[in-house]
Design an enzyme around this catalytic site. Structure first.
Site, PDB file in Angstrom:
ATOM      1  N   LYS A 130      24.113  20.655   3.057  1.00 33.49           N
ATOM      2  CA  LYS A 130      24.468  19.979   4.314  1.00 33.49           C
ATOM      3  C   LYS A 130      23.938  18.551   4.343  1.00 33.49           C
ATOM      4  CE  LYS A 130      22.690  21.539   8.168  1.00 33.49           C
ATOM      5  NZ  LYS A 130      22.302  22.507   9.190  1.00 33.49           N
TER       6      LYS A 130
ATOM      7  N   GLY B 254      38.698   6.130 -28.501  1.00 38.85           N
ATOM      8  CA  GLY B 254      40.093   6.553 -28.551  1.00 38.85           C
ATOM      9  C   GLY B 254      40.944   5.362 -28.949  1.00 38.85           C
ATOM     10  N   GLY B 255      41.176   4.477 -27.965  1.00 45.14           N
ATOM     11  CA  GLY B 255      41.967   3.274 -28.220  1.00 45.14           C
ATOM     12  C   GLY B 255      41.372   2.415 -29.327  1.00 45.14           C
TER      13      GLY B 255
ATOM     14  N   LYS C 228      44.828  10.415 -28.360  1.00 51.35           N
ATOM     15  CA  LYS C 228      45.505   9.627 -27.312  1.00 51.35           C
ATOM     16  C   LYS C 228      46.993   9.984 -27.364  1.00 51.35           C
ATOM     17  CE  LYS C 228      42.114   7.839 -25.521  1.00 51.35           C
ATOM     18  NZ  LYS C 228      41.733   7.832 -24.115  1.00 51.35           N
TER      19      LYS C 228
ATOM     20  N   ASP D 256      39.957  16.513 -27.867  1.00 51.37           N
ATOM     21  CA  ASP D 256      41.198  16.399 -27.104  1.00 51.37           C
ATOM     22  C   ASP D 256      41.019  15.367 -26.013  1.00 51.37           C
ATOM     23  OD1 ASP D 256      42.899  18.218 -28.257  1.00 51.37           O
ATOM     24  OD2 ASP D 256      42.292  19.895 -26.977  1.00 51.37           O
ATOM     25  N   ASP D 257      42.132  14.814 -25.543  1.00 53.77           N
ATOM     26  CA  ASP D 257      42.055  14.022 -24.329  1.00 53.77           C
ATOM     27  C   ASP D 257      41.809  15.007 -23.186  1.00 53.77           C
ATOM     28  OD1 ASP D 257      42.099  11.903 -22.657  1.00 53.77           O
ATOM     29  OD2 ASP D 257      44.117  11.230 -23.155  1.00 53.77           O
TER      30      ASP D 257
ATOM     31  N   HIS E  15      32.860  16.660 -20.551  1.00 55.85           N
ATOM     32  CA  HIS E  15      33.540  15.423 -20.145  1.00 55.85           C
ATOM     33  C   HIS E  15      33.120  15.074 -18.719  1.00 55.85           C
ATOM     34  CE1 HIS E  15      36.604  12.448 -19.328  1.00 55.85           C
ATOM     35  NE2 HIS E  15      36.733  12.346 -20.640  1.00 55.85           N
TER      36      HIS E  15
ATOM     37  N   GLY F 292      36.501   2.532 -23.914  1.00 54.40           N
ATOM     38  CA  GLY F 292      36.733   1.150 -24.338  1.00 54.40           C
ATOM     39  C   GLY F 292      35.829   0.725 -25.486  1.00 54.40           C
TER      40      GLY F 292
HETATM   41  C1  1AE Z   1      33.998   8.282 -20.294  1.00 57.27           C
HETATM   42  C2  1AE Z   1      35.105   9.105 -20.923  1.00 57.27           C
HETATM   43  C3  1AE Z   1      35.889   8.362 -21.946  1.00 57.27           C
HETATM   44  C4  1AE Z   1      37.099   9.118 -22.428  1.00 57.27           C
HETATM   45  O1  1AE Z   1      37.212  10.300 -22.241  1.00 57.27           O
HETATM   46  C5  1AE Z   1      38.143   8.433 -23.130  1.00 57.27           C
HETATM   47  O2  1AE Z   1      39.261   9.122 -23.318  1.00 57.27           O
HETATM   48  C6  1AE Z   1      38.039   7.164 -23.613  1.00 57.27           C
HETATM   49  O3  1AE Z   1      39.046   6.615 -24.287  1.00 57.27           O
HETATM   50  P1  1AE Z   1      39.019   5.145 -24.867  1.00 57.27           P
HETATM   51  O4  1AE Z   1      38.011   5.096 -25.975  1.00 57.27           O
HETATM   52  O5  1AE Z   1      38.647   4.227 -23.759  1.00 57.27           O
HETATM   53  O6  1AE Z   1      40.410   4.894 -25.359  1.00 57.27           O
END
Ligand code: 1AE
Length: 414
Positions: free
Chosen positions: A100, A361-362, A149, A176-177, A266, A339
Site C-alpha cells: 500500500k 543485437g544491432g 533481431k 532470443d529477442d 530480461h 545499443g
Molecule cells: C536492455 C535490453 C536490451 C535488449 O534486450 C536488446 O534487444 C538490445 O538490442 P540492441 O543491442 O540495442 O540492438
C-alpha cells in the site's frame, strides 16, 4: 530472538514531520495501530511491530537546479520489519514493505536488506557466473552475447540461418529477442532443435561452445512444462521476462530440479518501476538484489552509454548487487545492454570488468560485412581492451578487418 528485514525509503514532502511519518509506516505496515492497544495486547504484539531504524532529513539546498534531488526536501527512512510477519517469499516481503505504501504519496523504495533467516529460504541461481563459465569453458575474458533481431513473422529456416551467422562470429551466448512469443511458425521446441543444430554446425568451424537462451513465454501455468519440453528438445539456457511475470515465477523456474539450465533475466517492463526520482523501486534492488535472490544467472539492464541509457552509478550498483558477497547465493552475470557496439567495449570492460557479458543485437547484425563479422569485431575489441591496446591501433593490424569496419561504422567512444 526476533530477526528483521530492513527497508530503506526516500520520502519526499515539503513540510512533513518525517519522524512521525516513519513511525506511521512502521506501525501501519505491521500491527496497524499501537497507542490504542491495551497494555496486555501490546505485550503480545511487540514481536510483530515494525521499528524505525533511522530517519535522515535532507533540506533543499539553496541554488540547486529546480527538480534536482538537491532542490527537494526529503528523508531517507529505514524501517525494520519482523520476519515473523511474512512468509519466506518475495511477494510477501514486497507487499509488507512496499505494498500500500507504494501508492501513498511521493516515496521510493531504495533498498531491502534481507535477514539471514529470510535469505535462507532462497536457493538463488543454479549456475551463477562460475557455473555459466564452466558450461562454456571460458574463464579468462568477459563473455559475448548476441541477440536475435527481426524474429516476428520469420519461419524456422530463417531463424536457423540467422542463428548460424551469429554463432560463426564467435559469440558465447545467443538470446532470443524478448518479443518473440509462442507462435505457430517458431514454437520453442522447434526453435531450440533448429538453433542447437545450427550451433553444432558452427562449432565445427569455431571450436566454440554456445548457449542459446530461448525465450520462455506463455501463461504462467504452462511455463514449467514448456521449459521441460524445450530442454527435451536440447535447450541449454532460457530467457525470461521476469518483471512481466513476477519474481516468484522466476524463483519457481530456477528452483525446479528438472530445469537444470541457466536463466537469463530480461528487464522488460522495468522502466515502469525504477526511473522516477520520487516513486517506484530503485534499479539496483529491482534488477540487482531481487533478480539474484529469485535465481537469475544473468541479468540484462541498460548500460550508461548505449541507446537506452541508465545513470552510470545505478548500472554499477546493479552490477555490484549481482556480484557482491551474499552468503550462499551464487553471483549473477551483469549484462549491460542496448545499443552496444564494438567502440564501447573498452568502456564496458573498464566499468563492469571481466565478470560481465558484452551483449549486442544491432551492433552485431548491423555490421557492414555481415552478422558473423559483427561477432568477430566484438571478439577483437574484447581482445584489444584486455590487452589495454587502443582499439583503432589494434584494428589497423592485418586480419582485423571486422573491427576496423565496425569502427568505421560506429566509431569509438572517447
Ligand atoms: C536492455 C535490453 C536490451 C535488449 O534486450 C536488446 O534487444 C538490445 O538490442 P540492441 O543491442 O540495442 O540492438
Amino acid at each position: 530472538m526476533n530477526s528483521y528485514c530492513t527497508a530503506t525509503y526516500r520520502a519526499f514532502d515539503d513540510k512533513a514531520d518525517f519522524d512521525k511519518k516513519a513511525t506511521g509506516i512502521a506501525v501501519g505496515l505491521t500491527v496497524g495501530s499501537w497507542t490504542e492497544l491495551p497494555e496486555a495486547k501490546k505485550k503480545d504484539m511487540e514481536k510483530h511491530l515494525g521499528k524505525v531504524v533511522s530517519v535522515e532529513v535532507h533540506e533543499p539546498e539553496a541554488g540547486a537546479a529546480p527538480g534536482s534531488l538537491a532542490s527537494l526536501r526529503y528523508a531517507d527512512i529505514r524501517i525494520a520489519y519482523p520476519d515473523v510477519n511474512f512468509s519466506r517469499d518475495i511477494p510477501a516481503l514486497l507487499v509488507t514493505a512496499f505494498g500500500k505504501l507504494s501508492m501513498d504519496g511521493r516515496i521510493k523504495l531504495l533498498d531491502l536488506d534481507f535477514s539471514d533467516e529470510f535469505r535462507a529460504g532462497f536457493r538463488g541461481s543454479k549456475f551463477g557466473i562460475d557455473g555459466v563459465r564452466e558450461l562454456l569453458g571460458v574463464h579468462d575474458r568477459p563473455l559475448l552475447m548476441s541477440i536475435f533481431k527481426s524474429v516476428v513473422g520469420y519461419d524456422l529456416p530463417e531463424l536457423r540461418e540467422q542463428f548460424y551467422h551469429q554463432a560463426l562470429g564467435g559469440v558465447d551466448l545467443i538470446k532470443d529477442d524478448e518479443i518473440l512469443f509462442e507462435n505457430p511458425l517458431t514454437p520453442i521446441e522447434k526453435r531450440v532443435e533448429a538453433c542447437i543444430a545450427a550451433a553444432k554446425e558452427a562449432e565445427k568451424q569455431t571450436g566454440q561452445k554456445l548457449l542459446y537462451a530461448a525465450n520462455l513465454t506463455g501463461r504462467t501455468s504452462q511455463l514449467r512444462e514448456r521449459a521441460k519440453r524445450a530442454i527435451d528438445a536440447g535447450a541449454n539456457a532460457l530467457l525470461f521476462n521476469v518483471l512481466a511475470y513476477g519474481f516468484d515465477v522466476l524463483q519457481e523456474l530456477a528452483e525446479d530440479p528438472d530445469i537444470n539450465i541457466p536463466i537469463a533475466a530480461h528487464p522488460a517492463f522495468a522502466g515502469a518501476m525504477y526511473p522516477a526520482l520520487e516513486y517506484g523501486v530503485a534499479s539496483p534492488l529491482l534488477l540487482g538484489k531481487l533478480m539474484r535472490l529469485a535465481g537469475a544467472d544473468l541479468v540484462l539492464f541498460p548500460s550508461p552509454y548505449g541507446s537506452v541509457v541508465m545513470p552510470k552509478e545505478e548500472t554499477l550498483a546493479i552490477a555490484d548487487a549481482l556480484r557482491a558477497d551474499a552468503g550462499a547465493l551464487k553471483t549473477s552475470f551483469p549484462v549491460p545492454s542496448a545499443g552496444i557496439h564494438p567502440g564501447l567495449v573498452p568502456w564496458l570492460l573498464r566499468d563492469f570488468g571481466l565478470q560481465s557479458v558484452v551483449n549486442a543485437g544491432g551492433g552485431i547484425h548491423g555490421h557492414p560485412l555481415g552478422t558473423a563479422a559483427g561477432g568477430q569485431a566484438f571478439r577483437q575489441a574484447i581482445d584489444a581492451a584486455l590487452a589495454c591496446v587502443d582499439l583503432e591501433a589494434y584494428a589497423a593490424e592485418p586480419g582485423r578487418e571486422a573491427l576496423k569496419t565496425a569502427i568505421e561504422r560506429w566509431g569509438v567512444k572517447r
